[in-house]
Design a protein around this motif. Structure first.
Motif, PDB file in Angstrom:
ATOM      1  N   THR A   1      38.546 -35.645 -80.301  1.00 37.59           N
ATOM      2  CA  THR A   1      39.320 -34.668 -79.538  1.00 37.59           C
ATOM      3  C   THR A   1      40.278 -35.348 -78.573  1.00 37.59           C
TER       4      THR A   1
ATOM      5  N   GLY B   1      44.303 -36.065 -80.140  1.00 45.15           N
ATOM      6  CA  GLY B   1      45.164 -35.079 -79.492  1.00 45.15           C
ATOM      7  C   GLY B   1      46.552 -35.588 -79.176  1.00 45.15           C
TER       8      GLY B   1
ATOM      9  N   TRP C   1      45.571 -31.181 -85.206  1.00 46.83           N
ATOM     10  CA  TRP C   1      44.821 -30.038 -85.735  1.00 46.83           C
ATOM     11  C   TRP C   1      43.340 -30.358 -85.892  1.00 46.83           C
TER      12      TRP C   1
ATOM     13  N   THR D   1      41.480 -31.890 -83.852  1.00 49.32           N
ATOM     14  CA  THR D   1      40.759 -31.727 -82.589  1.00 49.32           C
ATOM     15  C   THR D   1      40.188 -30.324 -82.424  1.00 49.32           C
ATOM     16  N   ASN D   2      40.766 -29.361 -83.102  1.00 45.53           N
ATOM     17  CA  ASN D   2      40.267 -27.985 -82.998  1.00 45.53           C
ATOM     18  C   ASN D   2      38.993 -27.757 -83.794  1.00 45.53           C
TER      19      ASN D   2
ATOM     20  N   ALA E   1      35.936 -29.296 -78.762  1.00 44.43           N
ATOM     21  CA  ALA E   1      37.043 -28.352 -78.606  1.00 44.43           C
ATOM     22  C   ALA E   1      36.576 -27.024 -78.021  1.00 44.43           C
TER      23      ALA E   1
ATOM     24  N   THR F   1      36.992 -27.962 -74.241  1.00 44.79           N
ATOM     25  CA  THR F   1      38.336 -28.250 -73.731  1.00 44.79           C
ATOM     26  C   THR F   1      39.435 -27.399 -74.351  1.00 44.79           C
ATOM     27  N   GLY F   2      39.170 -26.824 -75.521  1.00 46.35           N
ATOM     28  CA  GLY F   2      40.208 -26.097 -76.257  1.00 46.35           C
ATOM     29  C   GLY F   2      40.907 -25.017 -75.472  1.00 46.35           C
TER      30      GLY F   2
ATOM     31  N   ASP G   1      41.463 -24.889 -72.419  1.00 39.61           N
ATOM     32  CA  ASP G   1      42.051 -25.461 -71.206  1.00 39.61           C
ATOM     33  C   ASP G   1      41.587 -24.685 -69.977  1.00 39.61           C
TER      34      ASP G   1
ATOM     35  N   GLN H   1      34.601 -19.020 -76.820  1.00 44.08           N
ATOM     36  CA  GLN H   1      34.040 -20.366 -76.961  1.00 44.08           C
ATOM     37  C   GLN H   1      32.717 -20.481 -76.205  1.00 44.08           C
TER      38      GLN H   1
END
Length: 216
Positions: free
Chosen positions: A155, A159, A166, A168-169, A174, A177-178, A180, A190
């Protein structure tokens, strides 16, 4: 200094709002806090599933009128409470640091703490499930730690590449952190998925602990 860093190095410091306290919080939640909380959660999950056997006290414990489920669940709850406590202490320490320094920041540190708690609970319960089924604390701790570390690396490092971003998702990291959270708040689906997986892994741990022969 941060703006002049190479992308790969800046990525390690996590997302932030560009303020000094935001940068400090981003670094804290990108490296230090996850390392501490995941170490506790993964080790705690292994201990919950195998601690009595390691100490050769499982026979003595289960000689009392309690089931294996009743022996396991309180330990899992203890680990979960420890994770929540560590998350709250981390949040309060960052808030306190900002207050002492008189810094203004738009970072949502509480949201980041909540997401980190969810991530830690997920990995801790995974360690408990693997240990509960295999009876091997080495496998439970090792496999879970490898997944956590590998997903962090993918990730963080992938990134910075437009061609690999892609990927990292698709990692467990993720989920943390996905969305944010430091800028956008809690990622509710999530967080729900992490807590749902925590419940599933806990059930798997209970079933595994019930089916295998305990060692002492």
């Amino acid at each position: 200094l941060y703006a002049s860093m190479p992308d790969a190095l800046a990525q390690i410091y996590g997302s932030n709002d560009g303020t000094p306290i935001g940068l400090a919080a981003g670094a804290m939640y990108a490296i230090i806090a996850p390392a501490a909380m995941l170490t506790f959660a993964i080790g705690g999950g292994t201990w919950a599933a195998y601690g009595e056997e390691r100490k050769h006290t499982s026979d003595l414990l289960l000689a009392n009128p309690i089931s294996r489920v009743q022996a396991l669940i309180p330990k899992a709850v203890t680990v979960a409470l420890g994770v929540v406590t560590m998350g709250l202490i981390t949040w309060l320490s960052v808030v306190g640091m900002a207050a002492i320094l008189g810094e203004e920041s738009t970072s949502d540190v509480l949201a980041l703490s909540v997401m980190l708690i969810g991530l830690s609970l997920m990995f801790g319960s995974l360690s408990m499930a693997i240990t509960g089924w295999t009876g091997s604390p080495g496998l439970g701790t090792g496999i879970t730690a490898a997944i956590a570390a590998g997903s962090w690396f993918v990730t963080t490092m992938f990134g910075v590449s437009e061609n690999l971003e892609w990927v990292t998702n698709l990692t467990p990291w993720a989920l943390y952190t996905g969305p944010d959270p430091i800028n956008n708040g809690i990622g509710w689906w999530q967080l729900g998925l992490m807590l749902g997986l925590t419940a599933v892994f806990t059930v798997i741990a209970v079933i595994g602990n019930r089916r295998r022969d305990l060692k002492g």
